[in-house]
Design a protein around this motif. Structure first.
Motif, PDB file in Angstrom:
ATOM      1  N   ARG A  33       0.842  -1.198   0.000  1.00 34.76           N
ATOM      2  CA  ARG A  33       0.000   0.000   0.000  1.00 34.76           C
ATOM      3  C   ARG A  33       0.881   1.255   0.000  1.00 34.76           C
ATOM      4  O   ARG A  33       0.678   2.156  -0.817  1.00 34.76           O
ATOM      5  N   SER A  34       1.871   1.273   0.848  1.00 30.78           N
ATOM      6  CA  SER A  34       2.739   2.460   0.932  1.00 30.78           C
ATOM      7  C   SER A  34       3.501   2.658  -0.374  1.00 30.78           C
ATOM      8  O   SER A  34       3.692   3.794  -0.828  1.00 30.78           O
ATOM      9  N   ALA A  35       3.925   1.532  -0.994  1.00 30.38           N
ATOM     10  CA  ALA A  35       4.655   1.649  -2.254  1.00 30.38           C
ATOM     11  C   ALA A  35       3.767   2.270  -3.315  1.00 30.38           C
ATOM     12  O   ALA A  35       4.202   3.130  -4.085  1.00 30.38           O
ATOM     13  N   ARG A  36       2.483   1.823  -3.337  1.00 34.20           N
ATOM     14  CA  ARG A  36       1.569   2.363  -4.338  1.00 34.20           C
ATOM     15  C   ARG A  36       1.390   3.858  -4.128  1.00 34.20           C
ATOM     16  O   ARG A  36       1.420   4.645  -5.068  1.00 34.20           O
ATOM     17  N   VAL A  37       1.222   4.255  -2.871  1.00 32.21           N
ATOM     18  CA  VAL A  37       1.050   5.679  -2.566  1.00 32.21           C
ATOM     19  C   VAL A  37       2.285   6.468  -2.999  1.00 32.21           C
ATOM     20  O   VAL A  37       2.196   7.561  -3.553  1.00 32.21           O
ATOM     21  N   ALA A  38       3.463   5.868  -2.800  1.00 31.36           N
ATOM     22  CA  ALA A  38       4.706   6.579  -3.121  1.00 31.36           C
ATOM     23  C   ALA A  38       5.059   6.499  -4.607  1.00 31.36           C
ATOM     24  O   ALA A  38       6.055   7.071  -5.046  1.00 31.36           O
ATOM     25  N   GLY A  39       4.262   5.746  -5.388  1.00 31.35           N
ATOM     26  CA  GLY A  39       4.538   5.664  -6.823  1.00 31.35           C
ATOM     27  C   GLY A  39       5.644   4.695  -7.172  1.00 31.35           C
ATOM     28  O   GLY A  39       6.333   4.868  -8.177  1.00 31.35           O
ATOM     29  N   VAL A  40       5.819   3.652  -6.349  1.00 39.08           N
ATOM     30  CA  VAL A  40       6.860   2.663  -6.633  1.00 39.08           C
ATOM     31  C   VAL A  40       6.195   1.378  -7.099  1.00 39.08           C
ATOM     32  O   VAL A  40       5.234   0.918  -6.474  1.00 39.08           O
ATOM     33  N   ARG A  41       6.700   0.809  -8.232  1.00 39.60           N
ATOM     34  CA  ARG A  41       6.126  -0.452  -8.709  1.00 39.60           C
ATOM     35  C   ARG A  41       6.804  -1.586  -7.963  1.00 39.60           C
ATOM     36  O   ARG A  41       8.011  -1.775  -8.070  1.00 39.60           O
ATOM     37  N   LEU A  42       6.014  -2.337  -7.201  1.00 42.80           N
ATOM     38  CA  LEU A  42       6.610  -3.316  -6.283  1.00 42.80           C
ATOM     39  C   LEU A  42       6.258  -4.743  -6.687  1.00 42.80           C
ATOM     40  O   LEU A  42       5.129  -5.037  -7.051  1.00 42.80           O
ATOM     41  N   THR A  43       7.251  -5.626  -6.661  1.00 46.04           N
ATOM     42  CA  THR A  43       7.011  -7.055  -6.832  1.00 46.04           C
ATOM     43  C   THR A  43       7.477  -7.729  -5.546  1.00 46.04           C
ATOM     44  O   THR A  43       8.620  -7.529  -5.134  1.00 46.04           O
ATOM     45  N   VAL A  44       6.582  -8.473  -4.926  1.00 47.52           N
ATOM     46  CA  VAL A  44       6.976  -9.140  -3.686  1.00 47.52           C
ATOM     47  C   VAL A  44       7.254 -10.601  -3.992  1.00 47.52           C
ATOM     48  O   VAL A  44       6.454 -11.282  -4.631  1.00 47.52           O
ATOM     49  N   VAL A  45       8.419 -11.084  -3.561  1.00 43.26           N
ATOM     50  CA  VAL A  45       8.765 -12.494  -3.739  1.00 43.26           C
ATOM     51  C   VAL A  45       8.859 -13.095  -2.351  1.00 43.26           C
ATOM     52  O   VAL A  45       9.696 -12.692  -1.544  1.00 43.26           O
ATOM     53  N   SER A  46       7.995 -14.058  -2.018  1.00 48.24           N
ATOM     54  CA  SER A  46       8.078 -14.625  -0.675  1.00 48.24           C
ATOM     55  C   SER A  46       8.640 -16.042  -0.711  1.00 48.24           C
ATOM     56  O   SER A  46       9.066 -16.567   0.302  1.00 48.24           O
ATOM     57  N   GLU A  47       8.633 -16.661  -1.904  1.00 49.97           N
ATOM     58  CA  GLU A  47       9.246 -17.984  -2.046  1.00 49.97           C
ATOM     59  C   GLU A  47      10.708 -17.792  -2.461  1.00 49.97           C
ATOM     60  O   GLU A  47      11.052 -17.822  -3.635  1.00 49.97           O
ATOM     61  N   LEU A  48      11.599 -17.566  -1.516  1.00 54.57           N
ATOM     62  CA  LEU A  48      12.965 -17.196  -1.868  1.00 54.57           C
ATOM     63  C   LEU A  48      13.703 -18.312  -2.584  1.00 54.57           C
ATOM     64  O   LEU A  48      14.619 -18.103  -3.348  1.00 54.57           O
ATOM     65  N   ARG A  49      13.286 -19.555  -2.305  1.00 54.47           N
ATOM     66  CA  ARG A  49      13.989 -20.697  -2.880  1.00 54.47           C
ATOM     67  C   ARG A  49      13.771 -20.772  -4.396  1.00 54.47           C
ATOM     68  O   ARG A  49      14.626 -21.235  -5.121  1.00 54.47           O
ATOM     69  N   HIS A  50      12.598 -20.306  -4.848  1.00 58.85           N
ATOM     70  CA  HIS A  50      12.277 -20.433  -6.278  1.00 58.85           C
ATOM     71  C   HIS A  50      11.961 -19.080  -6.888  1.00 58.85           C
ATOM     72  O   HIS A  50      10.924 -18.895  -7.489  1.00 58.85           O
ATOM     73  N   SER A  51      12.833 -18.148  -6.729  1.00 58.79           N
ATOM     74  CA  SER A  51      12.564 -16.846  -7.327  1.00 58.79           C
ATOM     75  C   SER A  51      12.846 -16.892  -8.826  1.00 58.79           C
ATOM     76  O   SER A  51      13.547 -17.765  -9.312  1.00 58.79           O
TER      77      SER A  51
END
Ligand code: NAG
Ligand code: NAG
Ligand code: NAG
Ligand code: NAG
Length: 594
Positions: free
Chosen positions: A35-53
């Protein structure tokens, strides 16, 4: 939340708006980040499966922000992948989050296995410090620099930090005496007598020219070269190169100590980081005198002047004939003293050639015509002969373009190099291709000469030699006389690509080397090497001294006219004799037939 606002401030103050976050946070915290990234105008990709990025690539148009939370499990998978694909570079700004400490031993322990080279932008962030890390070479200890801010710093403090922080190249100029693998080229090892041997400048010019620059670079950045030497620059066989480029392609060496053509196929497998000089190739030849390629006696006047002279001569002749007619109508007795048509033609030709005429009729009007014709032809003749002298004495500019070369009777030769035919064939110019097809291809292998042989043939004349200019002029300086140097001309057939220093693809030292070599160029060190190794065109010192002597070839057309006249007179003589004999025979035989 304080951490999230710090992360966003950190990246936004670095002007980054594309972000990948490798995190394993609880979902409400991850949502908050999004949410904060969207407000700040940053395109964010979240990777939570670190083993298979997803796979990472070094190429791309934008700089990217990379966030990694070191408290997550499996972070070494991400770092390992980034290190292997050289994503720890300038284009990616990494922020590593640690929840408690930035102890040097802990940082070293966590990151020792990865290639965080001088071009990396990796910052370790603990709650109360921010540490910039890199190493001078894989397997060397990490160098850690405290940036002096903590996580509760404001955006303003971050901005002023980035403003005050020198660039990575300035901060990391000291490579601490590490050794880097370099590879150099000596194509003629038998003739190699040291890197600073100026006697045979035309042999291996470009490695020798680049070598001192690279040694200076090593001194400047404080590292050592672990040098190897090969015999070839490298040609592609089915996509895999041999020689120097091959070593870079197989990542066996860091950098090449030579300048190579920046060709498209080489750029696929190696990077070029600094162009060192413009290698110029040209046809060098002695400009043939104008009389060798055209008729000097026709050159002085334009078609208009020739036409006007002919008109004046014709009207003078006609006027003389007309005067005779007029005279015949009025006074019958005097016609013998006036010009017939043939006499008028002879008079006009004679006066054009400054010869005058044997007769001067005692008629004023005819004399006026004769006088003005003679006077006119005097002016024309003076201009004509002055112009001929000027043409014979001025340096010739008969051959100016490739098309002139194709049309002229000159023989063409080409320096024997690895690229001798490639650039003729790749040239987009029609006339260059034509030159290749008409003048070079028919000679086969005989068209290719070494520099020394080719220049020797240029000296004897009527030979144009395609050669790398500095090598050619080096030999010319040693073998030509001053006057011969003055008659030299050059025509460029194609522009070869720039030559530049290669290094292995995605090398971590590229920025560092490129900017320090650019510095060498700016302060003139590169010019110094260029003056030492690349010979420029010799100055023509003998111009304007003495006169050009005139050879037979310069007056050949006149001799041809003379010879033609002689032949015609002999033919006429034979004709006359024949006619006379025929006449006698008929005179003898005629009485018998009666
Ligand atoms: C840091 O994270 C580790 C592992 O997630 C945890 O064990 C530790 O308590 C945390 N420390 C702090 C100060 O939050
Ligand atoms: C920032 O945090 C440090 C300790 O981590 C604290 O000493 C300092 O007062 C804080 N500064 C501000 C402006 O909050
Ligand atoms: C650099 O390393 C080499 C080899 O280890 C050593 O001989 C040399 O003295 C070192 N130079 C400096 C300036 O430390
Ligand atoms: C070139 O590559 C192709 C396919 O990769 C292979 O079939 C061919 O034998 C190779 N030729 C040479 C000369 O190596």
């Amino acid at each position: 939340m304080e951490l999230i606002s710090f992360i966003l401030s950190y990246f936004i103050t670095k002007d980054l708006s594309i972000m990948t976050a490798f995190i394993c946070w609880p979902s409400e915290q991850a949502l908050e980040l999004q949410r904060s990234a969207r407000v700040a105008g940053v395109r964010l990709t979240v990777v939570s499966e670190l083993r298979h990025s997803a796979p990472m690539t070094t190429s791309g148009y934008f700089r990217e922000a990379m966030l990694l939370d070191l408290n997550c499990p499996d972070t070494h998978f991400v770092l390992e992948k980034a290190s292997r694909s050289r994503v720890l570079n300038k284009r990616h700004s990494w922020l590593l989050l640690h929840n408690s400490s930035a102890e040097p031993a802990l940082v070293e322990d966590t990151l020792y296995a990865y290639e965080i080279l001088p071009d990396a932008d990796v910052v370790w962030s603990s709650p109360d410090s921010l540490v910039d890390v890199y190493k001078t070479k894989p397997n060397q200890p990490l160098l850690q620099v405290e940036l002096g801010l903590s996580r509760n710093s404001s955006r303003h403090e971050l901005l002023s930090l980035w403003g005050a922080l020198p660039t990575a190249v300035t901060r990391r100029r000291d490579l601490r005496n590490v050794s880097l693998k370099g590879i150099s080229v000596v194509t003629e090892p038998d003739n190699f007598k040291g890197w600073a041997d100026l006697r045979n400048r035309q042999i291996d010019t470009f490695p020798k020219f680049t070598y001192p620059l690279m040694m200076l670079l090593a001194q400047d950045l404080h590292f050592r070269f672990d040098l190897r030497q090969v015999d070839f620059y490298g040609v592609s066989h089915n996509g895999s190169f041999d020689g120097l480029v091959g070593h870079l392609q197989r990542r066996e060496a860091e950098v090449g100590l030579a300048s190579l053509f920046m060709r498209h196929d080489r750029m696929q497998v190696a990077d070029f980081f600094s162009e060192t000089c413009v290698l110029a190739c040209a046809f060098i030849f002695r400009q043939p005198s104008r009389s060798a390629v055209s008729n000097v006696f026709l050159a002085p006047f334009s078609a208009g002047v020739w036409g006007a002279s002919a008109c004046v001569a014709a009207s003078a002749a006609l006027l003389l004939v007309a005067l005779r007619r007029l005279r015949q109508h009025t006074r019958v007795s005097t016609d013998l003293q006036l010009f017939t048509l043939l006499e008028a033609v002879t008079f006009v030709l004679g006066s054009l050639c400054q010869q005058g005429f044997h007769r001067t009729p005692p008629v004023t009007s005819v004399r006026v015509v004769m006088f003005s014709t003679l006077l006119t032809s005097l002016f024309v003749f003076t201009a004509y002969s002055a112009k001929i002298v000027a043409i014979l004495q001025t340096p010739s500019t008969a051959l100016q373009t490739i098309d002139d070369l194709v049309r002229s009777p000159m023989t063409i030769g080409v320096q024997d190099t690895t690229y001798k035919t490639v650039y003729f064939l790749e040239s987009p110019e029609k006339s260059t291709q034509q030159l290749y097809r008409h003048k070079i291809l028919p000679q086969g292998e005989r068209a290719y000469h070494s520099v020394v042989d080719g220049i020797a043939r240029v000296r004897t004349g009527f030979f144009a030699f395609q050669v790398e200019k500095s090598s050619g002029y080096d030999i010319i300086k040693q073998t030509f006389t001053e006057r011969e140097k003055c008659s030299l001309s050059e025509i460029e057939a194609f522009k070869p690509p720039l030559v530049a220093v290669p290094m292995k693809k995605h090398s971590g030292y590229r920025e560092l080397f490129a900017s320090r070599l650019r510095w060498q160029r700016e302060v003139g060190l590169m010019d110094r090497a260029r003056h030492m190794w690349l010979v420029s065109r010799p100055r023509c010192e003998a111009a304007g001294t003495g006169f050009v002597s005139i050879g037979l070839i310069d007056v050949l057309p006149a001799l041809q006219v003379l010879a033609l006249g002689a032949i015609m007179s002999v033919v006429l003589l034979a004709g006359e004799r024949g006619a006379r004999m025929l006449q006698r025979q008929t005179a003898h035989s005629t009485p018998a037939s009666y």
